[in-house]
Design a protein around this motif. Sequence first.
Motif, PDB file in Angstrom:
ATOM      1  N   LEU A   1       0.828  -1.210   0.000  1.00 18.19           N
ATOM      2  CA  LEU A   1       0.000   0.000   0.000  1.00 18.19           C
ATOM      3  C   LEU A   1       0.860   1.257   0.000  1.00 18.19           C
ATOM      4  CD1 LEU A   1      -2.930   0.991   0.033  1.00 18.19           C
ATOM      5  CD2 LEU A   1      -2.799   1.047   2.536  1.00 18.19           C
ATOM      6  N   ASN A   2       1.945   1.241   0.758  1.00 20.37           N
ATOM      7  CA  ASN A   2       2.838   2.408   0.799  1.00 20.37           C
ATOM      8  C   ASN A   2       3.529   2.655  -0.535  1.00 20.37           C
ATOM      9  OD1 ASN A   2       2.236   2.934   3.442  1.00 20.37           O
ATOM     10  ND2 ASN A   2       4.115   2.052   4.288  1.00 20.37           N
ATOM     11  N   LEU A   3       3.679   1.616  -1.321  1.00 18.49           N
ATOM     12  CA  LEU A   3       4.329   1.752  -2.623  1.00 18.49           C
ATOM     13  C   LEU A   3       3.339   2.051  -3.734  1.00 18.49           C
ATOM     14  CD1 LEU A   3       6.798  -1.256  -2.338  1.00 18.49           C
ATOM     15  CD2 LEU A   3       7.370   1.173  -2.163  1.00 18.49           C
ATOM     16  N   LEU A   4       2.064   1.897  -3.456  1.00 17.01           N
ATOM     17  CA  LEU A   4       1.034   2.096  -4.467  1.00 17.01           C
ATOM     18  C   LEU A   4       0.259   3.395  -4.258  1.00 17.01           C
ATOM     19  CD1 LEU A   4      -1.338  -0.704  -5.732  1.00 17.01           C
ATOM     20  CD2 LEU A   4      -2.160   1.606  -5.394  1.00 17.01           C
ATOM     21  N   HIS A   5      -0.308   3.558  -3.089  1.00 20.62           N
ATOM     22  CA  HIS A   5      -1.271   4.629  -2.849  1.00 20.62           C
ATOM     23  C   HIS A   5      -0.705   6.048  -3.018  1.00 20.62           C
ATOM     24  CE1 HIS A   5      -5.103   6.108  -1.333  1.00 20.62           C
ATOM     25  NE2 HIS A   5      -4.435   6.932  -0.550  1.00 20.62           N
ATOM     26  N   PRO A   6       0.438   6.393  -2.415  1.00 19.95           N
ATOM     27  CA  PRO A   6       0.899   7.782  -2.501  1.00 19.95           C
ATOM     28  C   PRO A   6       1.325   8.210  -3.900  1.00 19.95           C
ATOM     29  CG  PRO A   6       1.971   6.610  -0.686  1.00 19.95           C
ATOM     30  CD  PRO A   6       1.317   5.589  -1.554  1.00 19.95           C
ATOM     31  N   TYR A   7       1.621   7.257  -4.766  1.00 22.09           N
ATOM     32  CA  TYR A   7       2.170   7.567  -6.087  1.00 22.09           C
ATOM     33  C   TYR A   7       1.152   7.403  -7.215  1.00 22.09           C
ATOM     34  CZ  TYR A   7       6.533   6.695  -3.508  1.00 22.09           C
ATOM     35  OH  TYR A   7       7.556   6.710  -2.582  1.00 22.09           O
ATOM     36  N   ALA A   8      -0.035   6.877  -6.901  1.00 17.83           N
ATOM     37  CA  ALA A   8      -0.969   6.489  -7.959  1.00 17.83           C
ATOM     38  C   ALA A   8      -1.420   7.665  -8.815  1.00 17.83           C
ATOM     39  CB  ALA A   8      -2.185   5.797  -7.350  1.00 17.83           C
ATOM     40  N   HIS A   9      -1.570   8.842  -8.217  1.00 18.81           N
ATOM     41  CA  HIS A   9      -2.136   9.972  -8.969  1.00 18.81           C
ATOM     42  C   HIS A   9      -1.173  10.510 -10.031  1.00 18.81           C
ATOM     43  CE1 HIS A   9       0.336  11.980  -5.971  1.00 18.81           C
ATOM     44  NE2 HIS A   9       0.221  13.100  -6.627  1.00 18.81           N
ATOM     45  N   THR A  10       0.109  10.169  -9.945  1.00 19.25           N
ATOM     46  CA  THR A  10       1.078  10.635 -10.949  1.00 19.25           C
ATOM     47  C   THR A  10       1.484   9.532 -11.933  1.00 19.25           C
ATOM     48  OG1 THR A  10       2.969  10.140  -9.502  1.00 19.25           O
ATOM     49  CG2 THR A  10       1.999  12.344  -9.343  1.00 19.25           C
ATOM     50  N   ALA A  11       0.975   8.323 -11.742  1.00 16.93           N
ATOM     51  CA  ALA A  11       1.421   7.193 -12.559  1.00 16.93           C
ATOM     52  C   ALA A  11       1.049   7.355 -14.029  1.00 16.93           C
ATOM     53  CB  ALA A  11       0.838   5.889 -12.014  1.00 16.93           C
ATOM     54  N   GLU A  12      -0.130   7.924 -14.279  1.00 18.22           N
ATOM     55  CA  GLU A  12      -0.623   7.970 -15.653  1.00 18.22           C
ATOM     56  C   GLU A  12       0.186   8.898 -16.550  1.00 18.22           C
ATOM     57  OE1 GLU A  12      -5.069   7.995 -15.981  1.00 18.22           O
ATOM     58  OE2 GLU A  12      -4.873   8.249 -13.812  1.00 18.22           O
ATOM     59  N   SER A  13       0.657  10.008 -16.006  1.00 21.59           N
ATOM     60  CA  SER A  13       1.359  10.982 -16.848  1.00 21.59           C
ATOM     61  C   SER A  13       2.621  10.389 -17.456  1.00 21.59           C
ATOM     62  CB  SER A  13       1.689  12.240 -16.047  1.00 21.59           C
ATOM     63  OG  SER A  13       2.490  11.934 -14.918  1.00 21.59           O
ATOM     64  N   ALA A  14       3.363   9.612 -16.664  1.00 17.00           N
ATOM     65  CA  ALA A  14       4.594   9.003 -17.173  1.00 17.00           C
ATOM     66  C   ALA A  14       4.293   7.995 -18.281  1.00 17.00           C
ATOM     67  CB  ALA A  14       5.352   8.324 -16.033  1.00 17.00           C
ATOM     68  N   VAL A  15       3.265   7.185 -18.075  1.00 14.49           N
ATOM     69  CA  VAL A  15       2.895   6.182 -19.076  1.00 14.49           C
ATOM     70  C   VAL A  15       2.315   6.849 -20.316  1.00 14.49           C
ATOM     71  CG1 VAL A  15       1.423   4.184 -19.522  1.00 14.49           C
ATOM     72  CG2 VAL A  15       2.551   4.428 -17.306  1.00 14.49           C
ATOM     73  N   ARG A  16       1.561   7.918 -20.114  1.00 19.39           N
ATOM     74  CA  ARG A  16       0.994   8.667 -21.249  1.00 19.39           C
ATOM     75  C   ARG A  16       2.110   9.200 -22.137  1.00 19.39           C
ATOM     76  NH1 ARG A  16      -2.411  11.552 -18.462  1.00 19.39           N
ATOM     77  NH2 ARG A  16      -1.059  13.340 -18.114  1.00 19.39           N
ATOM     78  N   GLU A  17       3.156   9.737 -21.533  1.00 22.58           N
ATOM     79  CA  GLU A  17       4.291  10.250 -22.319  1.00 22.58           C
ATOM     80  C   GLU A  17       4.982   9.127 -23.082  1.00 22.58           C
ATOM     81  OE1 GLU A  17       5.150  13.315 -22.882  1.00 22.58           O
ATOM     82  OE2 GLU A  17       3.583  14.169 -21.586  1.00 22.58           O
ATOM     83  N   GLN A  18       5.100   7.965 -22.461  1.00 19.91           N
ATOM     84  CA  GLN A  18       5.709   6.827 -23.159  1.00 19.91           C
ATOM     85  C   GLN A  18       4.897   6.452 -24.398  1.00 19.91           C
ATOM     86  OE1 GLN A  18       5.843   3.766 -20.098  1.00 19.91           O
ATOM     87  NE2 GLN A  18       8.062   3.968 -19.960  1.00 19.91           N
TER      88      GLN A  18
END
Length: 223
Positions: free
Chosen positions: A86-103
């Motif tokens: 949970l500590n590795l997922l929850h705090p970072y989830a809101h920024t995950a899409e932007s990096a993948v979108r750029e890829q």
Amino acid sequence: MHMTLPQRMYLLMYTVDKKKFEVQNLQFRGQKVRAAALAQLLHGEFIGVRQGKRPKVVRQVSGAPGDSFLDEVWRQVPADNPQSWLNLLHPYAHTAESAVREQLAGTGEITIPPVRGLKKLSLLAQHEVRVNRPETVLAVREQVREPVLRGLEPADLPFDDLAMTALAAESDLYHVFSREERREHKKVLKAFDRHFDEKTSGLRHALSTSIQVLRPSGGGWGQ
């Protein structure tokens, strides 16, 4: 083109016949993209799980995966201070899409139009992208849906297909599987969940928890 699990998860939420990412399918996509990255890192032995009452995750010292987003997620896993899923997922989830979108934009899978005027104030404006190869989305959907609809044994599937199906179906609002399909194939979906849980020891539970925490407040929107 070979795509990572996070890239496939991102595209899965696109509705081909409507030619857009529908709003109801964007909520919590960041959680699923992030969970897909963690699943791929675990399967590739870039991270490991220390078993116990509450499994902890630690970075392995085998080196970075070689994909920019997976590298970023891998570096956020401490090598000497095991963390909960949970500590590795929850705090970072809101920024995950932007990096993948750029890829995906870099490989030509999607086009990101400029955001102008009042649209800049919208939290959803950055998701108004164009998918250039809808057949790729249809292929991803087929890989997720077919094993369940055919009642295949989850143990017979490649890990990537197992992970995509288990994570995509978690808290899905009938985009991947219709209400009728979920009811008809309830036992099969539960079997997929159990087998994925055996492979990842707590990751799906962390995904579910992150979604449940944000749902009452209307959260779960990515950047």
